[in-house]
Write an enzyme that holds these catalytic residues in place. Structure first.
Site, PDB file in Angstrom:
ATOM      1  N   GLY A  26      -5.052  53.491  -4.090  1.00 22.01           N
ATOM      2  CA  GLY A  26      -6.488  53.291  -3.813  1.00 22.01           C
ATOM      3  C   GLY A  26      -6.886  51.832  -4.009  1.00 22.01           C
ATOM      4  O   GLY A  26      -6.466  51.208  -4.976  1.00 22.01           O
ATOM      5  N   ARG A  35      -4.929  36.328  -4.260  1.00 22.41           N
ATOM      6  CA  ARG A  35      -5.128  34.869  -4.227  1.00 22.41           C
ATOM      7  C   ARG A  35      -4.391  34.203  -5.390  1.00 22.41           C
ATOM      8  O   ARG A  35      -3.697  33.187  -5.216  1.00 22.41           O
ATOM      9  CB  ARG A  35      -6.633  34.584  -4.305  1.00 22.41           C
ATOM     10  CG  ARG A  35      -7.030  33.131  -4.470  1.00 22.41           C
ATOM     11  CD  ARG A  35      -8.555  33.085  -4.565  1.00 22.41           C
ATOM     12  NE  ARG A  35      -9.068  31.746  -4.757  1.00 22.41           N
ATOM     13  CZ  ARG A  35      -9.272  31.200  -5.951  1.00 22.41           C
ATOM     14  NH1 ARG A  35      -8.963  31.870  -7.053  1.00 22.41           N
ATOM     15  NH2 ARG A  35      -9.770  29.979  -6.044  1.00 22.41           N
ATOM     16  N   ASP A  58      -0.817  53.967 -11.065  1.00 30.37           N
ATOM     17  CA  ASP A  58       0.416  54.597 -11.563  1.00 30.37           C
ATOM     18  C   ASP A  58       1.372  55.053 -10.457  1.00 30.37           C
ATOM     19  O   ASP A  58       2.591  54.958 -10.618  1.00 30.37           O
ATOM     20  CB  ASP A  58       0.098  55.746 -12.544  1.00 30.37           C
ATOM     21  CG  ASP A  58      -0.883  56.751 -11.977  1.00 30.37           C
ATOM     22  OD1 ASP A  58      -1.387  56.534 -10.857  1.00 30.37           O
ATOM     23  OD2 ASP A  58      -1.143  57.751 -12.667  1.00 30.37           O
ATOM     24  N   GLY A  59       0.846  55.518  -9.311  1.00 27.65           N
ATOM     25  CA  GLY A  59       1.714  55.918  -8.188  1.00 27.65           C
ATOM     26  C   GLY A  59       2.531  54.723  -7.694  1.00 27.65           C
ATOM     27  O   GLY A  59       3.733  54.833  -7.428  1.00 27.65           O
ATOM     28  N   ARG A 105      -9.967  60.579 -11.073  1.00 26.62           N
ATOM     29  CA  ARG A 105      -9.190  61.795 -10.781  1.00 26.62           C
ATOM     30  C   ARG A 105      -8.779  62.533 -12.065  1.00 26.62           C
ATOM     31  O   ARG A 105      -9.024  63.702 -12.227  1.00 26.62           O
ATOM     32  CB  ARG A 105      -7.960  61.396  -9.978  1.00 26.62           C
ATOM     33  CG  ARG A 105      -7.337  62.506  -9.241  1.00 26.62           C
ATOM     34  CD  ARG A 105      -6.189  62.066  -8.386  1.00 26.62           C
ATOM     35  NE  ARG A 105      -5.883  60.647  -8.492  1.00 26.62           N
ATOM     36  CZ  ARG A 105      -5.480  59.897  -7.489  1.00 26.62           C
ATOM     37  NH1 ARG A 105      -5.366  60.429  -6.304  1.00 26.62           N
ATOM     38  NH2 ARG A 105      -5.161  58.626  -7.669  1.00 26.62           N
TER      39      ARG A 105
HETATM   40  O1  F6P Z   1      -7.364  56.254  -8.218  1.00 24.70           O
HETATM   41  C1  F6P Z   1      -8.544  55.733  -7.717  1.00 24.70           C
HETATM   42  C2  F6P Z   1      -9.377  56.797  -7.044  1.00 24.70           C
HETATM   43  O2  F6P Z   1     -10.556  56.213  -6.558  1.00 24.70           O
HETATM   44  C3  F6P Z   1      -9.699  58.013  -7.902  1.00 24.70           C
HETATM   45  O3  F6P Z   1     -10.778  57.791  -8.785  1.00 24.70           O
HETATM   46  C4  F6P Z   1      -9.980  59.044  -6.852  1.00 24.70           C
HETATM   47  O4  F6P Z   1      -9.760  60.333  -7.349  1.00 24.70           O
HETATM   48  C5  F6P Z   1      -8.976  58.719  -5.791  1.00 24.70           C
HETATM   49  O5  F6P Z   1      -8.669  57.338  -5.940  1.00 24.70           O
HETATM   50  C6  F6P Z   1      -9.441  58.986  -4.384  1.00 24.70           C
HETATM   51  O6  F6P Z   1      -8.421  58.696  -3.506  1.00 24.70           O
HETATM   52  P1  F6P Z   1      -8.578  58.633  -1.925  1.00 24.70           P
HETATM   53  O7  F6P Z   1      -9.296  57.373  -1.575  1.00 24.70           O
HETATM   54  O8  F6P Z   1      -7.192  58.626  -1.392  1.00 24.70           O
HETATM   55  O9  F6P Z   1      -9.371  59.824  -1.536  1.00 24.70           O
END
Ligand code: F6P
Length: 327
Positions: free
Chosen positions: A15, A25, A107-108, A176
């Site tokens: 994300g 930068r 983390d991913g 999340r």
């Molecule tokens: O990890 C960042 C985050 O914004 C989480 O807070 C949220 O659950 C998730 O990404 C949403 O992911 P996507 O944009 O793939 O729907």
């Protein structure tokens, strides 16, 4: 035989978060400062697999420090989870002579890079970029401050209309598996209750708290709900409470991706700049397979495994404060 780092690849993954551009930068300019070539890999691991790689110069990253999103674009790659996908990515790095990587993500992203490092040994370092602030090894992740400010600004606006109509709002914020944004929004936005995955507030406790508000003549109230709440999202909670409540008029707002965009705050720009410089210097000093973080205002490095196997716990003091102030 150890190869000297000469060409550094930088990418954003997972994300997006405000401040990622400031980090890009900083990585690009620090690499050039140390006389290294630097390449941008677009759309994270997807671009690495597709060979979507461009050389960057100091001017390529001009006028981006103040911009939200990521100029390198981002993705969550399924193909990189396969051995074949990772082999394609490695071949493309080799084709471009890239012999070190800086990843900006959550983390991913780190889990993918950890596997890649184990398989191919490319010196790698990560910069924590996620609005969730859920990573161990750093007090703050890039984007958390901006996202929380955006959410608090929205909550203040909702408060105006809530008070005007004597309404109870359930407001859902992102996170999340983490209540960091929520608990800070709860405190800063003056919520009557904050529901986060790390706390164990039950439905009965929440409803008792809201009933009490009615009894003590509260005219309006805000409940902040983290996306990862274990007792239901904002819509579920609103529906369940409306079945037993005949005092408040109830509304729901889901803030959603609004929180991921926008101009990064000064805090996120400075954090991203410090971490970008720290990451490249760390990489060149042999801090491979680590994440750069900031702890008590100092740059620190922690191994991928420590980061992946731990999480950034919510401080119990924030929970305590939120509860005291919501009477
Ligand atoms: O990890 C960042 C985050 O914004 C989480 O807070 C949220 O659950 C998730 O990404 C949403 O992911 P996507 O944009 O793939 O729907």
């Amino acid at each position: 035989m150890k190869t000297e780092i000469s060409k550094i690849g930088v990418f954003t993954s997972g994300g997006d978060s405000p401040g990622m551009n400031a980090a890009i930068r900083a990585v690009v300019r620090t690499s050039i400062f140390y006389k290294k070539e630097v390449f941008g890999i677009t759309q994270g691991y997807e671009g690495m697999i597709a060979g979507d790689i461009v050389k960057l110069g100091a001017r390529s990253v001009g006028n981006i420090i103040q911009r939200g999103g990521t100029i390198l674009k981002t993705a969550r790659s399924k193909e990189f989870r396969t051995k074949e996908g990772r082999k394609k990515a490695f071949d493309n790095l080799q084709k471009n002579g890239i012999n070190a990587l800086v990843a900006i993500g959550g983390d991913g992203t780190f889990t993918g890079l950890h596997v890649f490092y184990e398989e191919f040994g490319v010196p790698s370092i990560c910069i924590p970029g996620t609005i969730d602030n859920d990573l161990a090894g750093t007090d703050y992740t890039i984007g958390f401050d901006t996202a929380t400010n955006t959410a608090v600004d929205a909550i203040d606006k909702i408060r105006d209309t809530a008070i005007s109509h004597n309404r109870l709002f359930f407001i859902e914020v992102m996170g999340r598996n983490s209540g960091y944004i929520a608990i800070n929004c709860g405190i800063a936005g003056g919520a009557v209750a904050t529901i986060i995955p790390e706390d164990n507030m039950t439905l009965d406790e929440l409803f008792a708290k809201l009933d009490e508000g009615g009894k003590t003549n509260k005219k309006s109230s805000l409940v902040v709900v983290a996306e990862g709440s274990k007792i239901g999202g904002a819509f579920d909670l609103a529906k369940k409470f409306s079945e037993r409540n005949n005092y408040f008029d109830i509304k729901v707002t889901i803030l959603g991706h609004l929180q991921r965009g926008g101009t990064p705050t000064y805090f996120d720009r400075v954090l991203a700049s410090k971490m970008g410089v720290g990451a490249v210097e760390g990489l060149l000093n042999g801090n491979h397979s680590t994440m750069v973080g900031v702890r008590n205002n100092q740059i620190v490095f922690n191994g991928f495994e420590t980061i992946i196997n731990n999480r950034h716990e919510i401080d119990t003091e924030s929970l305590r404060i939120a509860k005291i102030l919501s009477i």
